[in-house]
Design an enzyme around this catalytic site. Sequence first.
Site, PDB file in Angstrom:
ATOM      1  N   ASN A  97       0.880 -21.417  16.292  1.00 33.74           N
ATOM      2  CA  ASN A  97       0.447 -22.863  16.172  1.00 33.74           C
ATOM      3  C   ASN A  97      -0.788 -23.193  16.784  1.00 33.74           C
ATOM      4  OD1 ASN A  97       1.878 -22.407  18.471  1.00 33.74           O
ATOM      5  ND2 ASN A  97       2.586 -24.724  18.599  1.00 33.74           N
TER       6      ASN A  97
ATOM      7  N   GLU B 206      -2.952 -26.366  17.754  1.00 33.50           N
ATOM      8  CA  GLU B 206      -3.077 -27.714  17.854  1.00 33.50           C
ATOM      9  C   GLU B 206      -4.391 -28.532  17.928  1.00 33.50           C
ATOM     10  OE1 GLU B 206      -0.123 -28.590  20.960  1.00 33.50           O
ATOM     11  OE2 GLU B 206       1.430 -28.191  19.707  1.00 33.50           O
TER      12      GLU B 206
ATOM     13  N   CYS C 197       0.851 -25.592  12.027  1.00 30.96           N
ATOM     14  CA  CYS C 197       2.261 -24.706  12.357  1.00 30.96           C
ATOM     15  C   CYS C 197       1.888 -23.117  12.335  1.00 30.96           C
ATOM     16  CB  CYS C 197       3.390 -24.930  11.653  1.00 30.96           C
ATOM     17  SG  CYS C 197       4.161 -26.662  11.901  1.00 30.96           S
TER      18      CYS C 197
ATOM     19  N   GLU D  86       4.049 -20.887  10.913  1.00 31.59           N
ATOM     20  CA  GLU D  86       4.355 -20.362   9.616  1.00 31.59           C
ATOM     21  C   GLU D  86       3.133 -20.470   8.844  1.00 31.59           C
ATOM     22  OE1 GLU D  86       5.857 -22.270  11.755  1.00 31.59           O
ATOM     23  OE2 GLU D  86       8.153 -22.467  11.292  1.00 31.59           O
TER      24      GLU D  86
ATOM     25  N   CYS E  27       9.680 -26.659  10.053  1.00 32.54           N
ATOM     26  CA  CYS E  27       9.530 -27.987   9.698  1.00 32.54           C
ATOM     27  C   CYS E  27       9.454 -27.917   8.160  1.00 32.54           C
ATOM     28  CB  CYS E  27       8.195 -28.475  10.423  1.00 32.54           C
ATOM     29  SG  CYS E  27       6.873 -28.023   9.525  1.00 32.54           S
TER      30      CYS E  27
ATOM     31  N   CYS F 212       6.450 -26.733   6.511  1.00 37.54           N
ATOM     32  CA  CYS F 212       6.496 -25.349   6.418  1.00 37.54           C
ATOM     33  C   CYS F 212       7.347 -24.723   5.545  1.00 37.54           C
ATOM     34  CB  CYS F 212       6.710 -24.666   7.734  1.00 37.54           C
ATOM     35  SG  CYS F 212       5.066 -24.716   8.606  1.00 37.54           S
TER      36      CYS F 212
HETATM   37  N1  THU Z   1       5.420 -26.065  15.208  1.00 38.75           N
HETATM   38  C1  THU Z   1       5.313 -24.845  14.427  1.00 38.75           C
HETATM   39  O1  THU Z   1       4.497 -24.149  14.709  1.00 38.75           O
HETATM   40  N2  THU Z   1       6.445 -24.597  13.519  1.00 38.75           N
HETATM   41  C2  THU Z   1       7.314 -25.348  13.273  1.00 38.75           C
HETATM   42  O2  THU Z   1       8.057 -25.017  12.223  1.00 38.75           O
HETATM   43  C3  THU Z   1       8.024 -26.362  14.071  1.00 38.75           C
HETATM   44  C4  THU Z   1       6.915 -26.869  14.938  1.00 38.75           C
HETATM   45  C5  THU Z   1       4.446 -26.346  16.239  1.00 38.75           C
HETATM   46  C6  THU Z   1       3.787 -27.657  15.784  1.00 38.75           C
HETATM   47  C7  THU Z   1       3.183 -28.120  17.005  1.00 38.75           C
HETATM   48  O3  THU Z   1       2.193 -27.378  17.450  1.00 38.75           O
HETATM   49  C8  THU Z   1       4.368 -27.730  18.102  1.00 38.75           C
HETATM   50  O4  THU Z   1       5.116 -26.646  17.412  1.00 38.75           O
HETATM   51  C9  THU Z   1       5.294 -28.811  18.381  1.00 38.75           C
HETATM   52  O5  THU Z   1       5.822 -29.545  17.319  1.00 38.75           O
END
Ligand code: THU
Length: 164
Positions: A62, A64, A73, A75, A112, A115
Site C-alpha cells: 500500500n 498512502e 492498496c 492488492e 477491501c 480490491c
Molecule cells: N489496505 C490495503 O492495502 N489493502 C486492503 O485490502 C485494505 C486496506 C491499506 C489501505 C490503507 O493504506 C491502509 O491499508 C489502511 O486502510
Amino acid sequence: MKKTDISIGWTEYEPGEDPGRERTELILAAIKASGNAYAPYSGFRVGAALRLENGKIISGCNVENAAFPSGVCAERNAIAAASSSMPGVTPVAIAIAASGGEGFTAEPVPPCGNCRQVIAEEEYRNGRKIEIILYGTNKTIVIQGVDNLLPLKFNTKNLSQGSP
Ligand code: THU
C-alpha cells in the site's frame, strides 16, 4: 417472487498446518512486500503477492497519500504492476499479509471492496479464477475465486446491458 440463496466458502489452515509449498512461498512474498509499504497515516502495512501462470511472482504494497483517497492498496498495486510489466500473463493466485505495528495481524486481512472489484475484473478478463490467500498468525484462509468474496458483482455485462 423468487428468492435466491447462494453459499460461499473457504478453507482455513491453523499455524501448524502446511497450506502447501507454493502458497507458503506466496505468503512469504506478501510478508516481504509489506515491508515496502508507505503507510505514514494509518501505520497499517499491507503486502500482496501475485503468482502468474508462468510461475513469476509480482508484489505490491500500500502507498498512502496526504490526500487520503489518493492512496492505493497493496492488492491493486500488485495487480497493476503485474498487468503493466507482464501483460497477457494470467494471475492464478494472490496472497495478502498485513502488519499494524505489533507484528502481523492475528486474523487474516480480507481485501477491501475496491480490491475485490479489481480482482473480479482480472478473473473476468483472463477467464480464470484467482485463488486468494489471506495470511494471519492465528490462521491462513484460502479462497477459491472472488465469487466467494463478491457474489453479486457489477461487471462488464451490466455495462453493455445499459448501452443504447
Ligand atoms: N489496505 C490495503 O492495502 N489493502 C486492503 O485490502 C485494505 C486496506 C491499506 C489501505 C490503507 O493504506 C491502509 O491499508 C489502511 O486502510
